[in-house]
Design a protein around this motif. Structure first.
Motif, mmCIF file in Angstrom:
data_model
loop_
_atom_site.group_PDB
_atom_site.id
_atom_site.type_symbol
_atom_site.label_atom_id
_atom_site.label_comp_id
_atom_site.label_asym_id
_atom_site.label_seq_id
_atom_site.Cartn_x
_atom_site.Cartn_y
_atom_site.Cartn_z
ATOM 1 N N LYS A 46 3.453 -5.103 2.387
ATOM 2 C CA LYS A 46 4.360 -4.035 2.814
ATOM 3 C C LYS A 46 3.686 -2.675 2.682
ATOM 4 C CE LYS A 46 8.749 -4.552 2.256
ATOM 5 N NZ LYS A 46 10.109 -4.669 1.699
ATOM 6 N N LYS A 47 2.951 -2.487 1.595
ATOM 7 C CA LYS A 47 2.227 -1.227 1.361
ATOM 8 C C LYS A 47 1.181 -1.007 2.452
ATOM 9 C CE LYS A 47 -0.719 1.090 -1.981
ATOM 10 N NZ LYS A 47 -1.438 0.947 -3.253
ATOM 11 N N HIS A 48 0.417 -2.068 2.791
ATOM 12 C CA HIS A 48 -0.594 -1.966 3.851
ATOM 13 C C HIS A 48 0.044 -1.648 5.193
ATOM 14 C CE1 HIS A 48 -4.292 -2.969 1.827
ATOM 15 N NE2 HIS A 48 -3.748 -4.033 1.269
ATOM 16 N N GLN A 49 1.180 -2.287 5.479
ATOM 17 C CA GLN A 49 1.851 -2.079 6.760
ATOM 18 C C GLN A 49 2.426 -0.679 6.863
ATOM 19 O OE1 GLN A 49 4.450 -5.467 6.791
ATOM 20 N NE2 GLN A 49 2.822 -6.851 7.446
ATOM 21 N N ASN A 50 2.870 -0.116 5.744
ATOM 22 C CA ASN A 50 3.410 1.256 5.753
ATOM 23 C C ASN A 50 2.337 2.303 5.908
ATOM 24 O OD1 ASN A 50 6.039 0.369 5.534
ATOM 25 N ND2 ASN A 50 6.078 0.553 3.306
ATOM 26 N N THR A 51 1.089 2.005 5.523
ATOM 27 C CA THR A 51 -0.005 2.965 5.647
ATOM 28 C C THR A 51 -0.652 2.912 7.028
ATOM 29 O OG1 THR A 51 -1.608 1.426 4.694
ATOM 30 C CG2 THR A 51 -0.528 2.989 3.202
ATOM 31 N N ASN A 52 -0.376 1.863 7.782
ATOM 32 C CA ASN A 52 -0.982 1.743 9.124
ATOM 33 C C ASN A 52 -0.064 2.196 10.205
ATOM 34 O OD1 ASN A 52 -3.322 0.769 8.062
ATOM 35 N ND2 ASN A 52 -2.744 -1.364 8.272
ATOM 36 N N ASP A 80 4.150 -9.948 -5.647
ATOM 37 C CA ASP A 80 3.090 -8.939 -5.591
ATOM 38 C C ASP A 80 2.362 -8.973 -4.254
ATOM 39 O OD1 ASP A 80 3.777 -8.224 -8.165
ATOM 40 O OD2 ASP A 80 2.072 -9.269 -9.100
ATOM 41 N N GLN A 102 3.662 -9.930 -1.306
ATOM 42 C CA GLN A 102 4.526 -9.328 -0.294
ATOM 43 C C GLN A 102 4.604 -7.816 -0.454
ATOM 44 O OE1 GLN A 102 7.962 -11.800 -1.068
ATOM 45 N NE2 GLN A 102 7.501 -13.138 0.670
ATOM 46 N N LYS A 103 4.601 -7.344 -1.682
ATOM 47 C CA LYS A 103 4.620 -5.908 -1.955
ATOM 48 C C LYS A 103 3.347 -5.238 -1.421
ATOM 49 C CE LYS A 103 5.015 -3.171 -6.139
ATOM 50 N NZ LYS A 103 5.264 -3.267 -7.581
ATOM 51 N N ALA A 104 2.194 -5.879 -1.636
ATOM 52 C CA ALA A 104 0.923 -5.346 -1.145
ATOM 53 C C ALA A 104 0.885 -5.342 0.378
ATOM 54 C CB ALA A 104 -0.241 -6.156 -1.707
ATOM 55 N N SER A 157 -7.804 -8.773 -1.425
ATOM 56 C CA SER A 157 -7.044 -8.973 -2.662
ATOM 57 C C SER A 157 -6.583 -10.417 -2.764
ATOM 58 C CB SER A 157 -5.815 -8.068 -2.673
ATOM 59 O OG SER A 157 -6.192 -6.720 -2.521
#
Length: 162
Positions: free
Chosen positions: A156-162, A150, A152-154, A143
């Motif tokens: 954070k989203k990736h880190q929460n899914t791993n 945006d 930093q938000k992305a 991306s």
């Protein structure tokens, strides 16, 4: 029946007026249709004053020494590498390019950019923030953002899914 003659003159004028209105509106509709058709092809390139930014992996770690290019017609015009912080910048580049981060052990990334010194581009001070995806992925796993929020938000989203 003197009214009939004046009535027919009035009706004639009214018909002429109506015809001019109809033709005028038809012209406006046709013109609007052409304008709407012309607006379909929107330039999706990102406008920037400078080509600079950061490249990180999905864990947010800087991608060091990755090749970054500005290409035109599929050929690299400007080439640089990211530093130890994942930062890159191109000096004195202007024009329309495809910004690319080459494939490493991570997926490549690309974005159409227009580098120009317009007031709006300069005031926005946008940078390119790139998150490269896993190496087995196609281009869609990576991306490119121009908004730090945006980006930093992305992350954070990736880190929460791993």
């Amino acid at each position: 029946m003197t009214f009939a003659a004046s009535d027919s003159i009035g009706n004639s004028r009214q018909r002429g007026f109506r015809l001019r209105c109809f033709l005028g509106l038809s012209f406006l509709w046709v013109t609007a249709g052409i304008a709407l058709h012309a607006q379909v092809e929107i330039d999706r390139a990102v406008h920037l004053a400078k080509a600079e930014g950061y490249v990180v992996n999905i864990q947010g770690k800087p991608l060091q020494h990755a090749e970054v290019t500005l290409d035109q017609n599929g050929k690299p015009i400007y080439t640089t590498r990211t530093d130890d912080r994942g930062a890159f910048h191109f000096d004195h580049a202007s024009g329309h390019y495809t910004f690319r981060v080459a494939r490493t052990e991570y997926a490549p990334a690309e974005e159409d950019v227009i580098l120009d010194f317009q007031i709006a581009s300069s005031l926005a001070r946008k940078k390119l923030y790139v998150i490269v995806g896993p190496g087995a992925c196609a281009d869609t796993c990576s991306s490119v953002f121009t908004s730090k929020h945006d980006f930093q938000k992305a992350l954070k989203k990736h880190q929460n899914t791993n």
